[in-house]
Motif scaffolding. Structure first.
Motif, mmCIF file in Angstrom:
data_model
loop_
_atom_site.group_PDB
_atom_site.id
_atom_site.type_symbol
_atom_site.label_atom_id
_atom_site.label_comp_id
_atom_site.label_asym_id
_atom_site.label_seq_id
_atom_site.Cartn_x
_atom_site.Cartn_y
_atom_site.Cartn_z
ATOM 1 N N ILE A 180 0.851 -1.196 0.000
ATOM 2 C CA ILE A 180 0.000 0.000 0.000
ATOM 3 C C ILE A 180 0.881 1.238 0.000
ATOM 4 N N ASP A 181 0.598 2.140 -0.921
ATOM 5 C CA ASP A 181 1.322 3.408 -1.000
ATOM 6 C C ASP A 181 0.329 4.543 -0.763
ATOM 7 N N ASN A 182 0.380 5.142 0.437
ATOM 8 C CA ASN A 182 -0.502 6.260 0.787
ATOM 9 C C ASN A 182 0.143 7.559 0.322
ATOM 10 N N PHE A 206 -13.722 7.555 5.061
ATOM 11 C CA PHE A 206 -14.777 8.089 5.921
ATOM 12 C C PHE A 206 -14.495 7.603 7.337
ATOM 13 N N TYR A 207 -14.339 8.528 8.263
ATOM 14 C CA TYR A 207 -13.991 8.149 9.633
ATOM 15 C C TYR A 207 -14.644 9.104 10.618
ATOM 16 N N ASN A 208 -15.294 8.528 11.603
ATOM 17 C CA ASN A 208 -15.877 9.300 12.707
ATOM 18 C C ASN A 208 -16.807 10.392 12.194
ATOM 19 N N GLY A 209 -17.616 10.045 11.181
ATOM 20 C CA GLY A 209 -18.636 10.951 10.665
ATOM 21 C C GLY A 209 -18.146 11.975 9.668
ATOM 22 N N ALA A 210 -16.895 11.860 9.227
ATOM 23 C CA ALA A 210 -16.350 12.869 8.308
ATOM 24 C C ALA A 210 -15.621 12.206 7.133
ATOM 25 N N ASN A 211 -15.625 12.894 5.971
ATOM 26 C CA ASN A 211 -14.859 12.466 4.807
ATOM 27 C C ASN A 211 -13.503 13.160 4.811
ATOM 28 N N TYR A 212 -12.487 12.466 4.315
ATOM 29 C CA TYR A 212 -11.144 13.040 4.262
ATOM 30 C C TYR A 212 -10.574 12.915 2.853
ATOM 31 N N ALA A 213 -9.774 13.883 2.452
ATOM 32 C CA ALA A 213 -9.124 13.863 1.144
ATOM 33 C C ALA A 213 -7.910 12.932 1.214
ATOM 34 N N THR A 214 -7.886 11.921 0.345
ATOM 35 C CA THR A 214 -6.789 10.960 0.339
ATOM 36 C C THR A 214 -6.469 10.519 -1.089
ATOM 37 N N GLU A 215 -5.317 9.879 -1.243
ATOM 38 C CA GLU A 215 -4.979 9.109 -2.433
ATOM 39 C C GLU A 215 -4.141 7.922 -1.965
ATOM 40 N N SER A 216 -4.651 6.713 -2.219
ATOM 41 C CA SER A 216 -3.965 5.520 -1.719
ATOM 42 C C SER A 216 -3.980 4.442 -2.798
ATOM 43 N N TRP A 217 -2.801 3.829 -3.041
ATOM 44 C CA TRP A 217 -2.641 2.807 -4.069
ATOM 45 C C TRP A 217 -2.438 1.436 -3.421
ATOM 46 N N LEU A 218 -3.204 0.458 -3.878
ATOM 47 C CA LEU A 218 -2.996 -0.944 -3.511
ATOM 48 C C LEU A 218 -2.274 -1.595 -4.689
ATOM 49 N N ILE A 219 -1.020 -2.011 -4.487
ATOM 50 C CA ILE A 219 -0.133 -2.381 -5.596
ATOM 51 C C ILE A 219 0.273 -3.852 -5.500
ATOM 52 N N SER A 220 0.204 -4.538 -6.630
ATOM 53 C CA SER A 220 0.579 -5.951 -6.685
ATOM 54 C C SER A 220 2.088 -6.126 -6.606
ATOM 55 N N PRO A 221 2.542 -7.325 -6.276
ATOM 56 C CA PRO A 221 3.966 -7.615 -6.452
ATOM 57 C C PRO A 221 4.298 -7.625 -7.948
ATOM 58 N N VAL A 222 5.555 -7.660 -8.290
ATOM 59 C CA VAL A 222 5.958 -7.752 -9.693
ATOM 60 C C VAL A 222 5.563 -9.130 -10.225
ATOM 61 N N THR A 292 5.370 -6.770 -14.838
ATOM 62 C CA THR A 292 3.983 -6.294 -14.816
ATOM 63 C C THR A 292 3.518 -6.074 -13.377
ATOM 64 N N GLN A 293 2.821 -4.966 -13.162
ATOM 65 C CA GLN A 293 2.203 -4.699 -11.856
ATOM 66 C C GLN A 293 0.824 -4.083 -12.067
ATOM 67 N N ILE A 294 -0.079 -4.381 -11.128
ATOM 68 C CA ILE A 294 -1.439 -3.848 -11.136
ATOM 69 C C ILE A 294 -1.620 -2.973 -9.903
ATOM 70 N N ALA A 295 -2.358 -1.882 -10.038
ATOM 71 C CA ALA A 295 -2.647 -1.016 -8.885
ATOM 72 C C ALA A 295 -4.119 -0.622 -8.878
ATOM 73 N N PHE A 296 -4.729 -0.717 -7.716
ATOM 74 C CA PHE A 296 -6.084 -0.215 -7.500
ATOM 75 C C PHE A 296 -5.946 1.134 -6.794
ATOM 76 N N VAL A 297 -6.376 2.178 -7.484
ATOM 77 C CA VAL A 297 -6.115 3.544 -7.016
ATOM 78 C C VAL A 297 -7.396 4.155 -6.454
ATOM 79 N N TYR A 298 -7.334 4.514 -5.177
ATOM 80 C CA TYR A 298 -8.477 5.100 -4.466
ATOM 81 C C TYR A 298 -8.177 6.564 -4.163
ATOM 82 N N THR A 299 -9.139 7.438 -4.486
ATOM 83 C CA THR A 299 -9.039 8.839 -4.091
ATOM 84 C C THR A 299 -10.341 9.265 -3.427
ATOM 85 N N SER A 300 -10.247 10.299 -2.610
ATOM 86 C CA SER A 300 -11.438 10.831 -1.920
ATOM 87 C C SER A 300 -11.240 12.311 -1.676
ATOM 88 N N SER A 301 -12.318 12.962 -1.291
ATOM 89 C CA SER A 301 -12.261 14.398 -0.991
ATOM 90 C C SER A 301 -12.968 14.658 0.329
#
Length: 481
Positions: A180-182, A206-222, A292-301
């Motif tokens: 994971i790369d935050n 979403f934590y404790n009733g609030a949304n937060y701006a983030t970008e976090s990648w879930l990355i596969s091994p090679v 080859t690598q795969i990444a699932f990219v999550y962003t929020s505001s």
């Protein structure tokens, strides 16, 4: 010298013959899987007449196949024996009438010791479960089951099974090198992605009733996809999504570890429920490499934070099939039988469809309906029935009381439902979050009622209808003008 040589060869042959592979069901926690070494595949199926599909039981850590169902074991080379370790439930429901399509199966409980073993010489064995537990401690009156926690196979390891994936993982059981790369992480959060043994990897800001701006990648091994010497590769994954916007989520891929490209995902969950959907086939042919690598990219505001869950991923050899779309219109609403056929086909079930049927029965109003403001009922056509779960009213309105429910629909009414579909265990259903597009009442209304309530009167296919408050009524005995 010659005597020693032959003795050594005989010892080597005996050692080779005794080599065995033990497969533990809990390592895969599934009813159909290919072992990580690609030597064996395990596939359980229910009997055509049964309503109980095979299941993995998390408590007992066993694979359960019910009466009449089948277990197919396939290997990369011929197998000589398969020994099964039954669970407590398996011993209680063991049948003397289990059969195999080749070789010999022994099911023995002599002296209280349970022994289930197949012997033969085959790359594929199909075991069919008997009907009654004639050898089980529950007695012959109980329905049979074949429940096992592990199996030990002699032979089968001199090749790989046909169709073995280039890469596969189930996040409910392991993460195997994923990182994971935050890239953007506020102090208020300690994580975005987290692995869950029920849902897989889950991302939320979403934590404790609030949304937060983030970008976090879930990355596969090679992944060394080029090692398989294939010309084409494709990927599928299962995922669920709720809240937020699709623009905040993406899947990216690289073949050199440096340049990342966004790839198109054919099927996205509609965001109305926690139902898992197949992503559809994604072409990775241009990214076949030894890096080859795969990444699932999550962003929020600060205003929107989706929840995204990734459960399984599989990369296989092959060309991406043409995408099949099943979305329709109210005018072309599927019958229940047509809807069931589409569910069985398993294509594009993420798409919203319209299904028409007559209401058979309506579930009683409970505290859950008070809480969720939706209802459950069954619809059918002349041949089949399906369940409508967590359904809202006309215009997606909440249904706030039992009185509102009774005013809206009754058994015998014909409804068009809008939503997504699925097979939930053995039940065909419209998923939670569907809504009633239209209602055609079973009872008629006379002309005086039409005039007094200022309802709209119209003809469709030679039949007189009125529409009042968005609900359509047939006018019994009326003639087309």
């Amino acid at each position: 010298m010659k005597k020693f040589f032959f003795s050594a060869v005989a010892a080597l042959m005996a050692l080779t013959a005794s080599a065995a592979t033990t497969i533990t069901v809990a390592d895969y926690a599934a009813t159909n899987f290919i072992t990580t070494d690609n030597h064996f595949s395990i596939a359980a199926e229910k009997a055509a007449s049964s309503s109980n599909p095979p299941a993995y039981n998390e408590t007992s850590k066993d694979l359960r196949i019910y009466a009449g169902g089948t277990l197919t074991i396939t290997a990369g080379s011929p197998m000589q024996s398969i020994s099964f370790e039954l669970s407590a439930k398996g011993k209680a429901r063991l049948s003397a009438d289990n059969t195999v399509d080749c070789g010999t199966l022994v099911c023995d409980t002599t002296g209280g010791v349970v022994k289930v073993k197949w012997t033969g010489d085959s790359k594929k064995v199909v075991l069919t479960v008997g009907e009654k537990a004639t050898l089980g401690t529950d007695g012959a009156g109980a329905s049979a089951q074949f429940d096992f926690t592990a199996l030990t196979i002699e032979g089968g390891t001199e090749g790989t099974v046909e169709g073995a994936p280039l890469y596969t993982i189930n996040f409910t059981t392991d993460s195997l090198g994923w990182t994971i790369d935050n890239k953007v992480m506020p102090d208020s959060l300690t994580y975005v992605w987290i692995r869950d043994t029920k849902y897989g990897y889950k991302a939320s800001a979403f934590y404790n009733g609030a949304n937060y701006a983030t970008e976090s990648w879930l990355i596969s091994p090679v992944l060394n996809l080029s090692a398989a010497n294939v010309e084409h590769a494709k990927m599928q994954f299962t995922h669920a999504r709720k809240f937020g916007d699709l623009s905040q989520l993406s899947v990216q891929v690289t073949k050199d570890g440096t340049t990342w490209n966004t790839i198109t995902v054919p099927n996205w969950p509609d965001g109305s429920s926690w139902t898992f959907f197949e992503s559809g086939e994604i072409d990775l042919t241009d990214y076949i490499s030894d890096k080859t690598q795969i990444a699932f990219v999550y962003t929020s505001s600060n205003s929107a934070a989706p929840t995204w869950e990734i459960k399984t991923i599989e990369i296989t050899e092959g060309i991406v099939e043409e995408v099949v779309h099943i979305a329709n219109t109210p005018e072309t609403a599927y019958t229940v039988t047509e809807a069931i056929a589409l569910i069985d086909a398993g294509k594009s079930l993420h798409e919203t469809v319209y299904v028409v049927g007559k209401i058979d029965s309506i579930s009683a109003w409970t505290e859950k309906q008070d809480q969720y403001k939706n209802i459950n009922f069954y619809i059918s056509d002349d041949k089949n029935q399906m369940y409508v779960y967590g359904c809202f009213g006309l215009n997606k309105d909440s249904i706030r009381s039992e009185a509102e429910m009774n005013e809206l629909i009754k058994p015998g009414d014909v409804v068009i439902i809008c939503g997504t579909m699925s097979l939930f265990y053995s039940t065909y259903e419209m998923n939670q979050g569907s809504y009633i597009y239209s209602v055609t009442k079973a009872e008629g209304i006379d002309e005086a009622t039409i005039e007094s309530e200022k309802a709209e009167k119209f003809f469709r296919n030679g039949v007189l209808y009125i529409r009042r408050n968005g609900v359509e009524y047939t006018v019994m005995g009326a003639k087309a003008e």
